[in-house]
Design a protein around this motif. Structure first.
Motif, PDB file in Angstrom:
ATOM      1  N   SER A 153       0.834  -1.201   0.000  1.00  0.00           N
ATOM      2  CA  SER A 153       0.000   0.000   0.000  1.00  0.00           C
ATOM      3  C   SER A 153       0.876   1.261   0.000  1.00  0.00           C
ATOM      4  O   SER A 153       2.098   1.185  -0.074  1.00  0.00           O
ATOM      5  CB  SER A 153      -0.904  -0.007   1.225  1.00  0.00           C
ATOM      6  N   LEU A 154       0.231   2.417   0.136  1.00  0.00           N
ATOM      7  CA  LEU A 154       0.974   3.676   0.212  1.00  0.00           C
ATOM      8  C   LEU A 154       1.667   3.850   1.562  1.00  0.00           C
ATOM      9  O   LEU A 154       2.605   4.634   1.688  1.00  0.00           O
ATOM     10  CB  LEU A 154       0.028   4.854  -0.032  1.00  0.00           C
ATOM     11  N   THR A 155       1.197   3.120   2.570  1.00  0.00           N
ATOM     12  CA  THR A 155       1.807   3.196   3.902  1.00  0.00           C
ATOM     13  C   THR A 155       3.137   2.453   3.903  1.00  0.00           C
ATOM     14  O   THR A 155       3.223   1.324   3.425  1.00  0.00           O
ATOM     15  CB  THR A 155       0.883   2.591   4.965  1.00  0.00           C
ATOM     16  N   PRO A 176     -10.036   4.308   2.891  1.00  0.00           N
ATOM     17  CA  PRO A 176      -8.975   5.320   2.888  1.00  0.00           C
ATOM     18  C   PRO A 176      -8.114   5.271   1.625  1.00  0.00           C
ATOM     19  O   PRO A 176      -7.501   6.266   1.241  1.00  0.00           O
ATOM     20  CB  PRO A 176      -8.148   4.974   4.126  1.00  0.00           C
ATOM     21  N   GLU A 177      -8.114   4.093   0.981  1.00  0.00           N
ATOM     22  CA  GLU A 177      -7.208   3.894  -0.170  1.00  0.00           C
ATOM     23  C   GLU A 177      -7.633   2.662  -0.943  1.00  0.00           C
ATOM     24  O   GLU A 177      -8.165   1.707  -0.371  1.00  0.00           O
ATOM     25  CB  GLU A 177      -5.783   3.716   0.347  1.00  0.00           C
ATOM     26  N   ARG A 193      -2.155   3.193  -7.145  1.00  0.00           N
ATOM     27  CA  ARG A 193      -2.682   3.326  -5.791  1.00  0.00           C
ATOM     28  C   ARG A 193      -3.361   4.684  -5.700  1.00  0.00           C
ATOM     29  O   ARG A 193      -2.821   5.679  -6.196  1.00  0.00           O
ATOM     30  CB  ARG A 193      -1.557   3.232  -4.749  1.00  0.00           C
ATOM     31  N   LYS A 242      -5.302   7.379  -3.003  1.00  0.00           N
ATOM     32  CA  LYS A 242      -5.672   7.762  -1.643  1.00  0.00           C
ATOM     33  C   LYS A 242      -6.889   8.668  -1.686  1.00  0.00           C
ATOM     34  O   LYS A 242      -6.937   9.626  -2.463  1.00  0.00           O
ATOM     35  CB  LYS A 242      -4.505   8.477  -0.958  1.00  0.00           C
ATOM     36  N   SER A 243      -7.867   8.371  -0.856  1.00  0.00           N
ATOM     37  CA  SER A 243      -9.105   9.128  -0.828  1.00  0.00           C
ATOM     38  C   SER A 243      -8.854  10.592  -0.472  1.00  0.00           C
ATOM     39  O   SER A 243      -8.077  10.900   0.427  1.00  0.00           O
ATOM     40  CB  SER A 243     -10.061   8.517   0.201  1.00  0.00           C
TER      41      SER A 243
END
Length: 232
Positions: free
Chosen positions: A33-35, A84-85, A172, A174-175
């Motif tokens: 993910s982006l995290t 959230p994503e 990806r 992200k909201s």
């Protein structure tokens, strides 16, 4: 000398075949993910916790729309809760899918699973203005407004295609909570895919739709009828 050259040519041919086989059999790794988190000296992406695998097949003449001269194919996603994503990745050909458990398959996938055809994937993640399951029908969807949230052509994070080129795709998104048109809220989404180059889209593909949190009730399908059947 002739025999030596023949042996060298045979070895080179064998290596080429082995390399092509290895490439076509490559598997997808973890979908990050982006995290990010730090593990020792490296920074790695935290894997998505909710991943749905979709296996499909695209053939010339079966496109859903023509957009800017490109033949586009779609499949739908129902998102049942605020997310959230979202992550999306696609590779073609689908490769060896025998060990994949719980995948959703298009109706024509099994009949074409052995196809060696593949295409240079180009993907879009699109959100509609449909927020109720009651409107998941052809009449309502034909009038829906769609917004492209993100798109991707080539990703170095993806396995190479049998040609050796990095033409598979990953995105990806992200909201944007403060923007009603770009927030990941409950509703109908779709994945659009085509080939970057103008021409025919032909071959099997494996797509994954992912989120960093569990989304009970999420559904992925080629048609609205299939989507509704999953949501029953």
């Amino acid at each position: 000398m002739k025999n030596t050259r023949s042996k060298i040519s045979l070895i080179a041919l064998t290596l080429c075949i082995a390399l092509a086989t290895e490439m076509s059999a490559q598997k997808l790794g973890s979908f990050g993910s982006l995290t990010e988190k730090t593990v020792g000296p490296k920074t790695v992406k935290v894997p998505y916790t909710d991943v749905i695998t979709y296996l499909g097949y695209a053939a010339p003449g079966n496109e859903d729309a023509t957009v800017d001269g490109k033949k586009f194919y779609y499949f739908y996603i129902w998102v049942p809760a605020v997310a959230p994503e979202l992550g999306l990745r696609m590779m073609s050909p689908a490769g060896d899918t025998k060990k994949i458990k719980g995948a959703i398959k298009a109706a024509d996938f099994d009949a074409n699973a052995g196809s060696e055809d593949y295409f240079d994937t180009y993907i879009t993640l699109e959100r509609s203005d449909i927020v109720s399951k009651e409107n998941l029908n052809e009449a309502a969807v034909s009038k829906a407004k769609w917004v492209i949230l993100e798109r991707n052509d080539d990703s170095s994070e993806m396995p190479s295609q049998p040609s050796g080129s990095n033409y598979n795709s990953l995105l990806r998104y992200k909201s944007e909570v403060g923007n009603p048109t770009k927030a990941l809220t409950v509703g109908l989404y779709r994945v659009g895919f085509t080939t970057y180059k103008t021409g025919e889209v032909n071959g099997t593909f494996l797509a994954e739709v992912a989120a960093p949190i569990k989304l009970p009730g999420v559904a992925v399908a080629k048609t609205l009828e299939e989507l509704n059947n999953q949501l029953k």
